[in-house]
Design a protein around this motif. Structure first.
Motif, PDB file in Angstrom:
ATOM      1  N   ARG A 107      -5.172   3.029  -0.182  1.00 23.23           N
ATOM      2  CA  ARG A 107      -6.251   3.650   0.582  1.00 23.23           C
ATOM      3  C   ARG A 107      -6.504   5.063   0.062  1.00 23.23           C
ATOM      4  O   ARG A 107      -5.608   5.703  -0.492  1.00 23.23           O
ATOM      5  CB  ARG A 107      -5.893   3.680   2.066  1.00 23.23           C
ATOM      6  CG  ARG A 107      -5.866   2.296   2.717  1.00 23.23           C
ATOM      7  CD  ARG A 107      -5.307   2.336   4.131  1.00 23.23           C
ATOM      8  NE  ARG A 107      -5.372   1.020   4.745  1.00 23.23           N
ATOM      9  CZ  ARG A 107      -4.511   0.030   4.498  1.00 23.23           C
ATOM     10  NH1 ARG A 107      -3.512   0.244   3.644  1.00 23.23           N
ATOM     11  NH2 ARG A 107      -4.636  -1.143   5.092  1.00 23.23           N
ATOM     12  N   LEU A 160      -5.221  -5.281   3.959  1.00 18.75           N
ATOM     13  CA  LEU A 160      -5.956  -4.619   5.040  1.00 18.75           C
ATOM     14  C   LEU A 160      -5.508  -5.102   6.419  1.00 18.75           C
ATOM     15  O   LEU A 160      -5.281  -4.301   7.333  1.00 18.75           O
ATOM     16  CB  LEU A 160      -7.450  -4.846   4.859  1.00 18.75           C
ATOM     17  CG  LEU A 160      -8.087  -4.189   3.623  1.00 18.75           C
ATOM     18  CD1 LEU A 160      -9.529  -4.654   3.452  1.00 18.75           C
ATOM     19  CD2 LEU A 160      -8.016  -2.666   3.727  1.00 18.75           C
ATOM     20  N   ASN A 163      -2.094  -3.817   7.281  1.00 15.73           N
ATOM     21  CA  ASN A 163      -1.966  -2.359   7.143  1.00 15.73           C
ATOM     22  C   ASN A 163      -0.820  -2.000   6.196  1.00 15.73           C
ATOM     23  O   ASN A 163       0.023  -1.142   6.500  1.00 15.73           O
ATOM     24  CB  ASN A 163      -1.766  -1.693   8.507  1.00 15.73           C
ATOM     25  CG  ASN A 163      -2.029  -0.200   8.457  1.00 15.73           C
ATOM     26  OD1 ASN A 163      -2.852   0.277   7.685  1.00 15.73           O
ATOM     27  ND2 ASN A 163      -1.313   0.554   9.283  1.00 15.73           N
ATOM     28  N   GLU A 165       0.846  -0.769   2.374  1.00 19.07           N
ATOM     29  CA  GLU A 165       0.662   0.473   1.621  1.00 19.07           C
ATOM     30  C   GLU A 165       0.016   0.291   0.253  1.00 19.07           C
ATOM     31  O   GLU A 165      -0.697   1.178  -0.235  1.00 19.07           O
ATOM     32  CB  GLU A 165       2.022   1.181   1.435  1.00 19.07           C
ATOM     33  CG  GLU A 165       2.574   1.811   2.700  1.00 19.07           C
ATOM     34  CD  GLU A 165       3.120   0.786   3.686  1.00 19.07           C
ATOM     35  OE1 GLU A 165       2.982   1.006   4.904  1.00 19.07           O
ATOM     36  OE2 GLU A 165       3.687  -0.240   3.231  1.00 19.07           O
TER      37      GLU A 165
END
Length: 248
Positions: A107, A160, A163, A165
Motif C-alpha cells: 500500500r 486487500l 489486509n 502487508e
C-alpha cells in the motif's frame, strides 16, 4: 523440424498431444473474446503439435500448481512452467523461452520501501498457491509469513481482503490490478526473474526432453516467440537467450 516416430510416440501415449495450459498466468495464456484459450503458450502448443503431425488437446487449469501436477502425473504430455528445482523432480524442462519479472506490491502508506524490508516477522506476503514465486519465496524468506491465495490472479484480492502487508507476483499482473485499486504501489526492484519454459514428464525419456528443447530453441531463433508476444500485446517480458547443451 522432423521427429523420429519414437519421439512422437513418447509425446502421445493417449493418442493425442495433451498440452497443460495454465490460465492462471494471463501474461502467457488467457481467454479470447469467444472464451477460447489464447496466448503465447497456446500458440507454442499448436506449433509443436503441427510439427509432430498430431492432434492437439488443450487441458486447461486456473493455477500453476494444478498445471504442474497434471504433467507430473502424466495426465498431460507437456506444459508451460516457470523453471524451479522442486518441479524439476518430475518434469524435464527446456531452456526458457521468455523471462518475466517478479515484484512485490504494498500500500502507498506502507513503511516497506525496498525488497530488503519485506522479510520481517510482522509481514505477511501473499502469493499464488503453487506458483513459481510461491516456491521461490518459500525457500528464500526466513522471517515473513507466506499467505497463499488460491490462484495467481486472486493474489491482490486476497491481499486487500485480508489486509495483508505484501503481495508478490508477476509484475504485469500486479500493475494491472493496481490500476483497478488505487493506493497501491510496486517496489522499485524485482525479487526474482521467472524463467518460463516448456516441460515434459521425466518418465518420457531424455530423447523426448531434448526434442522439446530443440523445438523451443527453434521457436526463439525463428522469431516465433517474439511475434507471439507482439501479437498478444505482452509487454515487459523478454526473449530468453539461447540455451545450453542438451541432456546427456
Amino acid at each position: 523440424m522432423t521427429f523420429d516416430p519414437s519421439i512422437i510416440r513418447a509425446f502421445t501415449p493417449a493418442g493425442t498431444l495433451r498440452a497443460s495450459i495454465n490460465l492462471g498466468n494471463p501474461i502467457l495464456a488467457n481467454r479470447d473474446a469467444s472464451g477460447a484459450p489464447s496466448g503465447v503458450s497456446v500458440d507454442l502448443a499448436r506449433a509443436f503439435a503441427e510439427q509432430l503431425g498430431v492432434e492437439l488437446e488443450l487441458v486447461e487449469f486456473d493455477a500453476a500448481g494444478k498445471s504442474v501436477q497434471a504433467v507430473s502425473e502424466e495426465r498431460a504430455d507437456f506444459g508451460f512452467f516457470a523453471i524451479d528445482p522442486l518441479r524439476g523432480k518430475t518434469i524435464a524442462f527446456t531452456e526458457p523461452y521468455v523471462l518475466i519479472e517478479g515484484y512485490y506490491m504494498v500500500r502507498d502508506a506502507s513503511p516497506i520501501r525496498c525488497n530488503a524490508d519485506v522479510d520481517q516477522p510482522q509481514h505477511r506476503v501473499t502469493v499464488g498457491k503453487g506458483s513459481a514465486y510461491d516456491l521461490y519465496l518459500t525457500r528464500e524468506l526466513k522471517h515473513a509469513q507466506i499467505v497463499r491465495a488460491p490462484t495467481s490472479p486472486t493474489v491482490v484480492q486476497t491481499f486487500l481482503e485480508q489486509n495483508l502487508e505484501v503481495a508478490a507476483g508477476v509484475k504485469q499482473q500486479l500493475e494491472a490490478d493496481a490500476d483497478q485499486a488505487p493506493g497501491l504501489r510496486l517496489l522499485d526492484e524485482r525479487f526474482m526473474v521467472i524463467r518460463q519454459a516448456m516441460g515434459v514428464p521425466i518418465s518420457r525419456g531424455t530423447a523426448a526432453a531434448n526434442a522439446l528443447n530443440r523445438f523451443v530453441e527453434e521457436m526463439k531463433a525463428s522469431g516465433f516467440v517474439a511475434e507471439a508476444l507482439t501479437r498478444h500485446g505482452v509487454v515487459g517480458a523478454s526473449i530468453a537467450p539461447r540455451g545450453g547443451p542438451e541432456l546427456a
